[in-house]
Design an enzyme around this catalytic site. Structure first.
Site, PDB file in Angstrom:
ATOM      1  N   THR A 123      17.837  73.737  26.490  1.00 42.25           N
ATOM      2  CA  THR A 123      18.453  74.739  25.620  1.00 42.25           C
ATOM      3  C   THR A 123      17.698  74.924  24.306  1.00 42.25           C
ATOM      4  OG1 THR A 123      20.419  75.068  24.235  1.00 42.25           O
ATOM      5  CG2 THR A 123      20.005  72.830  24.927  1.00 42.25           C
ATOM      6  N   ASP A 124      17.818  76.107  23.736  1.00 40.62           N
ATOM      7  CA  ASP A 124      17.236  76.366  22.405  1.00 40.62           C
ATOM      8  C   ASP A 124      17.861  75.462  21.342  1.00 40.62           C
ATOM      9  OD1 ASP A 124      19.750  77.589  22.190  1.00 40.62           O
ATOM     10  OD2 ASP A 124      18.985  79.566  21.619  1.00 40.62           O
ATOM     11  N   GLU A 125      19.041  74.903  21.641  1.00 43.83           N
ATOM     12  CA  GLU A 125      19.731  74.075  20.643  1.00 43.83           C
ATOM     13  C   GLU A 125      18.976  72.801  20.311  1.00 43.83           C
ATOM     14  OE1 GLU A 125      23.843  73.420  20.627  1.00 43.83           O
ATOM     15  OE2 GLU A 125      24.345  75.344  21.502  1.00 43.83           O
ATOM     16  N   TYR A 147      26.014  67.402  21.738  1.00 38.91           N
ATOM     17  CA  TYR A 147      25.524  68.091  22.952  1.00 38.91           C
ATOM     18  C   TYR A 147      24.013  68.242  22.901  1.00 38.91           C
ATOM     19  CZ  TYR A 147      24.012  72.156  25.681  1.00 38.91           C
ATOM     20  OH  TYR A 147      23.302  73.015  26.495  1.00 38.91           O
ATOM     21  N   LYS A 151      20.992  66.608  25.253  1.00 34.72           N
ATOM     22  CA  LYS A 151      20.004  67.405  25.990  1.00 34.72           C
ATOM     23  C   LYS A 151      18.585  66.987  25.571  1.00 34.72           C
ATOM     24  CE  LYS A 151      20.631  70.485  28.492  1.00 34.72           C
ATOM     25  NZ  LYS A 151      20.828  70.530  29.969  1.00 34.72           N
TER      26      LYS A 151
END
Ligand code: NAD
Ligand code: TDX
Length: 332
Positions: A123-125, A147, A151
């Site tokens: 994810t971009d997160e 989260y 990741k």
């Protein structure tokens, strides 16, 4: 690539990927390995060609189950994850079990079995927030919620297996994804289904946080492009190039559902709320990928889908969902 294991194939993006593979590649057989957590739903793969789709209920945190399902598969594409930031703020243990330990089991099995490709959907997160410009794959990670930290942990472990054991790992980092079959805890389907029911839209903080919106089928073609044309040991951003403040998204949802702005309910901000996500997808574009969906068409057709498919989301917005909703939104 004839036999592909897709983990988390009963979730939102995983199920779209399963449907995409089966309609695009007539020779592909999918082994869909999914725990069916609260977010997993076999209705998401209803109607697929069952002669080329084998569903296995299993947990990626269970090493033996992963090894046994991955046998004879040429590739594994890992979508399985705990995915909701707000739930990770309430309790993070499941995120570590699935998003870190689960990934470890997959790369361990790939090492033992000689699996030809391991694609980790990330994810971009993992980059964290950026005020101006867009992150490239060479920028350092800076996850800021449990989260995204889980990741990032899974990513680091998988890349360590590439460097140490030559496991052919490829990572994609996608933007906020939208489309049909998204579990209605995420902002877009939550606001659309609440608006349909004339219920408040709980907007965090000042509503000016920015997310980059990517249509689910474009996310799937991005992952497929990286899987088939990407290089092991590499990371590819999958961007929507479609940034919107949450308040702008909210107003569009209200227009498309025919509701007024009195439904907007500003509430206490999410702790650690990243202000803006933005990623640069030049590297994936150099492999030939392009997003095909325009925002105006994508958001309109997605809202229409939720209006026309209450059979899908009404049963979800009961039981566990209502308990979660109360815990998350009461007294804010
Ligand atoms: P989702 O929450 O809709 O679905 C997750 C699926 O994984 C469910 O079917 C669930 O049953 C399954 N699962 C969870 N834990 C499991 C376990 N231990 N073993 C086996 N299966 C398990 O998720 P999504 O939104 O479709 O996201 C899919 C992937 O894409 C995730 O890895 C997520 O981090 C990533 N991603 C999502 C977005 C987004 O905007 N939704 C954006 C970028 C990346
Ligand atoms: O009720 C809400 N009110 C609100 O204002 C919810 C649920 C969210 N928001 C805001 C927070 C974010 O700025 O909307 C934005 C989007 O929130 P989410 O839908 O929770 O997504 P986000 O936190 O951005 O993370 C998503 O994108 C990256 C996915 O959930 C992740 O799985 C993915 O990796």
């Amino acid at each position: 690539m004839k036999r592909i294991m897709v983990t988390g194939g009963a979730g939102f993006i995983g199920s779209a990927f399963v449907r995409y593979q089966l309609r695009t590649y007539p020779d592909v057989h999918i082994v869909n390995f999914d725990k069916l957590t609260y977010a997993g739903n076999l209705n998401n793969v209803k109607g697929v060609d069952e002669t080329r789709h084998t569903f296995v209920r299993g947990d990626i945190a269970d090493a033996e189950a992963v090894m046994s399902a991955m046998k004879d598969c040429d590739a594994v594409v890992n979508f399985a994850a705990e995915t909701h930031v707000d739930r990770s703020i309430m309790a993070a243990a499941d995120f570590i079990d699935t998003d870190v330990r689960g990934v470890h089991n997959i790369v361990e099995a790939a090492k033992a079995l000689g699996t030809k490709r391991v694609l980790l959907v990330s994810t971009d997160e993992v980059y964290g927030s950026i005020a101006k410009g867009s992150f490239k794959e060479t920028d350092p990670m800076g996850p800021r919620n449990p989260y995204s930290a889980s990741k990032a942990g899974g990513e680091l472990l998988a890349m360590a297996y590439f460097h140490t054991h030559n496991v052919p790992v490829i990572i994609t980092r996608g933007s906020n994804t939208y489309g049909p079959y998204q579990y209605p805890e995420k902002v877009l389907p939550l606001f659309v289904t609440n608006a349909i029911d004339n219920q408040p839209l709980p907007l965090y903080g000042d509503g000016k946080n920015v997310r980059d919106w990517l249509y689910v089928d474009d996310h799937c073609t991005g992952i497929d492009c990286a899987l088939r044309h990407g290089e092991p040991g590499q990371i590819y951003n999958v961007a929507g190039e479609n940034e919107r403040e949450n308040i702008v998204l909210t107003r569009r949802i209200l227009e498309l559902t025919g509701r007024g702005k009195e439904l907007i309910k500003p509430i206490t901000d999410r702790p650690g709320h990243d202000r803006r996500y933005s990623i640069d997808a030049s590297k994936l574009k150099a492999l030939g990928w392009r997003a095909a969906m325009e925002w105006d068409t994508g958001i309109a057709s997605t809202v229409r889908w939720y209006k026309e498919n209450e059979w899908w989301w009404r049963p979800i917005k009961t039981g566990e969902f209502l308990e979660y909703y109360k815990r998350q939104y009461d007294n804010r």
